[in-house]
Structure formats: structure tokens, C-alpha cells
Design a protein around this motif. Sequence first.
Motif, PDB file in Angstrom:
ATOM      1  N   GLU A 116      44.995  27.705  34.092  1.00 43.83           N
ATOM      2  CA  GLU A 116      44.634  28.900  34.916  1.00 43.83           C
ATOM      3  C   GLU A 116      45.421  29.960  34.858  1.00 43.83           C
ATOM      4  OE1 GLU A 116      41.469  26.354  35.062  1.00 43.83           O
ATOM      5  OE2 GLU A 116      43.651  25.609  35.702  1.00 43.83           O
ATOM      6  N   ALA A 117      46.705  29.546  34.340  1.00 40.22           N
ATOM      7  CA  ALA A 117      48.027  30.665  34.744  1.00 40.22           C
ATOM      8  C   ALA A 117      49.064  30.204  33.607  1.00 40.22           C
ATOM      9  CB  ALA A 117      48.370  30.819  35.907  1.00 40.22           C
ATOM     10  N   ASN A 118      50.100  31.035  33.369  1.00 41.24           N
ATOM     11  CA  ASN A 118      51.204  30.579  32.600  1.00 41.24           C
ATOM     12  C   ASN A 118      52.474  31.181  33.091  1.00 41.24           C
ATOM     13  OD1 ASN A 118      51.413  33.050  31.116  1.00 41.24           O
ATOM     14  ND2 ASN A 118      50.002  32.088  29.785  1.00 41.24           N
ATOM     15  N   SER A 119      53.619  30.783  32.945  1.00 40.44           N
ATOM     16  CA  SER A 119      54.847  31.072  33.283  1.00 40.44           C
ATOM     17  C   SER A 119      55.855  30.828  32.161  1.00 40.44           C
ATOM     18  CB  SER A 119      55.409  30.541  34.900  1.00 40.44           C
ATOM     19  OG  SER A 119      56.400  30.883  35.030  1.00 40.44           O
ATOM     20  N   SER A 142      50.099  40.163  34.201  1.00 40.05           N
ATOM     21  CA  SER A 142      51.098  39.891  35.108  1.00 40.05           C
ATOM     22  C   SER A 142      50.590  39.931  36.398  1.00 40.05           C
ATOM     23  CB  SER A 142      52.280  40.585  34.931  1.00 40.05           C
ATOM     24  OG  SER A 142      53.098  40.465  35.836  1.00 40.05           O
ATOM     25  N   VAL A 143      50.860  38.969  37.310  1.00 35.38           N
ATOM     26  CA  VAL A 143      50.620  39.028  38.767  1.00 35.38           C
ATOM     27  C   VAL A 143      51.917  39.029  39.537  1.00 35.38           C
ATOM     28  CG1 VAL A 143      48.189  38.160  38.858  1.00 35.38           C
ATOM     29  CG2 VAL A 143      49.870  36.576  38.754  1.00 35.38           C
ATOM     30  N   ALA A 144      52.975  38.597  39.093  1.00 33.19           N
ATOM     31  CA  ALA A 144      54.273  38.668  39.557  1.00 33.19           C
ATOM     32  C   ALA A 144      55.557  38.382  38.593  1.00 33.19           C
ATOM     33  CB  ALA A 144      54.191  37.571  40.759  1.00 33.19           C
ATOM     34  N   GLN A 145      56.508  39.158  39.054  1.00 32.23           N
ATOM     35  CA  GLN A 145      57.847  38.732  38.327  1.00 32.23           C
ATOM     36  C   GLN A 145      58.468  37.420  38.852  1.00 32.23           C
ATOM     37  OE1 GLN A 145      60.015  42.346  38.585  1.00 32.23           O
ATOM     38  NE2 GLN A 145      59.176  42.978  36.714  1.00 32.23           N
ATOM     39  N   THR A 146      59.174  36.878  38.122  1.00 27.72           N
ATOM     40  CA  THR A 146      59.740  35.339  38.406  1.00 27.72           C
ATOM     41  C   THR A 146      61.253  35.334  38.250  1.00 27.72           C
ATOM     42  OG1 THR A 146      59.037  34.550  36.139  1.00 27.72           O
ATOM     43  CG2 THR A 146      57.624  34.190  38.093  1.00 27.72           C
ATOM     44  N   VAL A 147      61.477  35.126  36.762  1.00 27.92           N
ATOM     45  CA  VAL A 147      62.987  34.903  36.799  1.00 27.92           C
ATOM     46  C   VAL A 147      63.476  35.551  35.426  1.00 27.92           C
ATOM     47  CG1 VAL A 147      63.359  32.786  37.948  1.00 27.92           C
ATOM     48  CG2 VAL A 147      62.669  32.884  35.644  1.00 27.92           C
ATOM     49  N   ASN A 148      64.604  35.939  35.371  1.00 32.02           N
ATOM     50  CA  ASN A 148      65.152  36.316  34.135  1.00 32.02           C
ATOM     51  C   ASN A 148      66.224  35.505  33.487  1.00 32.02           C
ATOM     52  OD1 ASN A 148      65.857  38.283  32.128  1.00 32.02           O
ATOM     53  ND2 ASN A 148      67.500  39.117  33.481  1.00 32.02           N
ATOM     54  N   ARG A 170      44.278  35.168  33.769  1.00 31.56           N
ATOM     55  CA  ARG A 170      43.302  36.184  33.188  1.00 31.56           C
ATOM     56  C   ARG A 170      42.846  37.427  34.044  1.00 31.56           C
ATOM     57  NH1 ARG A 170      41.980  31.062  32.018  1.00 31.56           N
ATOM     58  NH2 ARG A 170      40.756  30.586  33.855  1.00 31.56           N
ATOM     59  N   SER A 171      42.592  38.513  33.638  1.00 36.03           N
ATOM     60  CA  SER A 171      42.222  39.608  34.440  1.00 36.03           C
ATOM     61  C   SER A 171      41.154  39.386  35.226  1.00 36.03           C
ATOM     62  CB  SER A 171      41.793  40.911  33.231  1.00 36.03           C
ATOM     63  OG  SER A 171      42.922  41.031  32.658  1.00 36.03           O
ATOM     64  N   ALA A 172      40.302  38.589  34.799  1.00 37.54           N
ATOM     65  CA  ALA A 172      38.985  38.265  35.927  1.00 37.54           C
ATOM     66  C   ALA A 172      39.500  37.483  37.124  1.00 37.54           C
ATOM     67  CB  ALA A 172      37.895  37.704  35.066  1.00 37.54           C
ATOM     68  N   ASP A 173      40.673  36.837  37.050  1.00 37.99           N
ATOM     69  CA  ASP A 173      41.057  35.855  38.117  1.00 37.99           C
ATOM     70  C   ASP A 173      42.097  36.629  38.901  1.00 37.99           C
ATOM     71  OD1 ASP A 173      39.384  33.962  37.093  1.00 37.99           O
ATOM     72  OD2 ASP A 173      40.879  32.891  36.028  1.00 37.99           O
ATOM     73  N   LYS A 174      42.401  37.872  38.640  1.00 39.72           N
ATOM     74  CA  LYS A 174      43.811  38.360  39.389  1.00 39.72           C
ATOM     75  C   LYS A 174      43.608  38.404  40.829  1.00 39.72           C
ATOM     76  CE  LYS A 174      42.912  43.255  38.835  1.00 39.72           C
ATOM     77  NZ  LYS A 174      43.570  44.617  38.224  1.00 39.72           N
ATOM     78  N   LYS A 231      41.673  36.474  42.837  1.00 37.18           N
ATOM     79  CA  LYS A 231      41.366  35.477  43.577  1.00 37.18           C
ATOM     80  C   LYS A 231      42.525  34.763  44.597  1.00 37.18           C
ATOM     81  CE  LYS A 231      37.966  34.233  39.902  1.00 37.18           C
ATOM     82  NZ  LYS A 231      37.404  32.981  39.045  1.00 37.18           N
ATOM     83  N   PRO A 232      41.817  34.347  45.465  1.00 37.91           N
ATOM     84  CA  PRO A 232      42.866  33.723  46.556  1.00 37.91           C
ATOM     85  C   PRO A 232      44.234  32.696  45.902  1.00 37.91           C
ATOM     86  CG  PRO A 232      40.712  33.700  47.351  1.00 37.91           C
ATOM     87  CD  PRO A 232      40.541  34.023  45.993  1.00 37.91           C
ATOM     88  N   TRP A 233      43.382  31.717  44.901  1.00 33.38           N
ATOM     89  CA  TRP A 233      44.503  30.775  44.335  1.00 33.38           C
ATOM     90  C   TRP A 233      45.669  31.563  43.718  1.00 33.38           C
ATOM     91  CZ3 TRP A 233      45.745  30.919  39.269  1.00 33.38           C
ATOM     92  CH2 TRP A 233      44.677  31.338  38.559  1.00 33.38           C
ATOM     93  N   VAL A 234      45.567  33.008  43.407  1.00 32.99           N
ATOM     94  CA  VAL A 234      46.543  33.601  42.516  1.00 32.99           C
ATOM     95  C   VAL A 234      47.534  34.165  43.442  1.00 32.99           C
ATOM     96  CG1 VAL A 234      47.158  35.600  41.189  1.00 32.99           C
ATOM     97  CG2 VAL A 234      45.086  34.373  40.555  1.00 32.99           C
ATOM     98  N   ALA A 235      47.079  34.460  44.672  1.00 32.95           N
ATOM     99  CA  ALA A 235      48.212  34.685  45.720  1.00 32.95           C
ATOM    100  C   ALA A 235      48.810  33.759  46.420  1.00 32.95           C
ATOM    101  CB  ALA A 235      47.455  35.691  47.168  1.00 32.95           C
ATOM    102  N   ALA A 236      48.159  32.517  46.335  1.00 34.15           N
ATOM    103  CA  ALA A 236      48.608  31.296  46.945  1.00 34.15           C
ATOM    104  C   ALA A 236      50.082  30.911  46.111  1.00 34.15           C
ATOM    105  CB  ALA A 236      47.785  30.192  47.079  1.00 34.15           C
ATOM    106  N   LEU A 237      49.437  30.828  44.612  1.00 34.90           N
ATOM    107  CA  LEU A 237      50.574  30.441  43.434  1.00 34.90           C
ATOM    108  C   LEU A 237      51.851  31.469  43.519  1.00 34.90           C
ATOM    109  CD1 LEU A 237      51.357  29.019  40.968  1.00 34.90           C
ATOM    110  CD2 LEU A 237      50.119  30.336  39.745  1.00 34.90           C
TER     111      LEU A 237
END
Length: 259
Positions: free
Chosen positions: A73-76, A96-102, A222-226, A228-234
Motif C-alpha cells: 500500500e505504501a513504500n518508504s 509523495s505524501v510526506a517527507q521522512t529522513v535524509n 498510489r495517487s488514488a489512495d493519497k 484516504k484516512p489511513w495515509v494520514a494516520a501513517l
Amino acid sequence: MLRTLTLAVLLTAASLPALAQGQRVRVGATPGPHAQILEVVKPIAAKRGLDLQVVEFSDYVVPNEALSSGEIEANSFQNQPYLDNQKADRGYRIESVAQTVNFPMGVYSKRHKSFDAVPAGGTVAIPNDPTNGGRALLLLQDKNLLKLKPNVGYKPTVADITENPKRLRIIEVDAAQTPRSLDDVDAAAVNTNYATAAGLKPSDAILREEPKGPYINLIAVRSADKDKPWVAALVESYRSPEVKAFIEGKFAGAVLTSW
């Protein structure tokens, strides 16, 4: 009284994001820090109704294919230039839905204590994918070891080298194999996740990238999921104080948070 309490509980539940309790979210990651961080995210995500499952991939190519095809459902694991390149080449509808680490890239060597000791004509291994290979070449240019054509952007290739005063021989290998190549080359540019997994420390690097530029990693879906509530929770689970404290304590500067 009981009816009132029951109604209050139902109304409170209805106001929460529309997540099924224990909703499965499979997140692809490369071994090392990316996967380790997600293991810390797991219990935090569980409190937000997610059953987070970490799926490890040993290279940089498969995680986006797996995401596109619905295997996860996602990758990081990647930065924006790499994702942009993959989308252009393969037509993925991923974003992308969020930045994480460098992970500042380093150049390591088993033969030399400094890059000055690398002889003329010495061999330097770099990743063979356009984004990370280009990143390695930009690092070498930043350290005044070679020059590239003007305006090459973030994906220069060996063909873009215009000056190479040490006559370095650039060897392109799979990114995951760069630590192993250290037995055969004078130096190798290694992504931090693979360096950490191989037991290399930032202090071991004979050259190190400045923690700047577009190379902050991200969570992709996936663009279709961006929306969805689970994305914000993740995202909220990942970018939490607990995860930040883990990263700062565990990796001692090898991994930098973006929040």
C-alpha cells in the motif's frame, strides 16, 4: 444512564477517521534504517487503527513496481528525484505524501584513509541507477574531484564528466552491492541505508555529502489512495516525537529527520 453512555461512545467513534480497526497497510522498505524505523512506527500506527506490515526489498527498483501493482500500500525508501525518474520511465501513478529522513551519501574505502590517498587512475564505484549514480557524481564534483557539464540537473552520468584531473575510473554497480565492491575498488559511494547495513559508520567515510538538496526521503502511495484516512494516520505515526527520538538516538547523525 447506560443508554446515554452507549450513545456517547458511538458518537465519539463516529467522529474518528474512517479506519477499520487493524486495517492492513503493507509498507515496502529497503533493509537497514528504513525498515528499522518502520518497526518503531508499528506500535504507534496500531494506536491509530493500522496493522502496519513491513515488507523488505533488497533493491531500489522493485518497491515502486510492487506499489503500483497493489502488492503493497505504501513504500518508504526513496527521494523525490528517484521517484520522479521512475514515474517518467515507467508511468507509475505514485506520489509523495510526506517527507521522512535524509541519508547523506558517503564515499568509503578499505584501502585509503583519505581521498587524497586514492592514486591517479584509481577506481571509484558508484550506484548504477540514474538518481543515485548522479548523486554520487555530484558529490565528487562538490569535493572538487571532477567537473560535470553545466546544468546537468540531478541525474548526471559518466558521459557528463568534463574534467577528471585524477583520471578516476568510475565503475557502476548495483546500489545494494556498493559496500561489497569495497574489496575490489579504491573507493565506493554508498547510500547510508546500505552502508549502515554493512556495518559502515558515517565517521568511516572519506568523503561525505552535505545534508542539503532534494535528497530527503519520502513516503509514497498510489495517487488514488493519497487522500484516504489511513495515509494520514501513517504519516502522523511516522512523523511522531517517539520516532524522531529513536532516529536521533539510534543512528547518531547518520540519519537526519525532516520534522
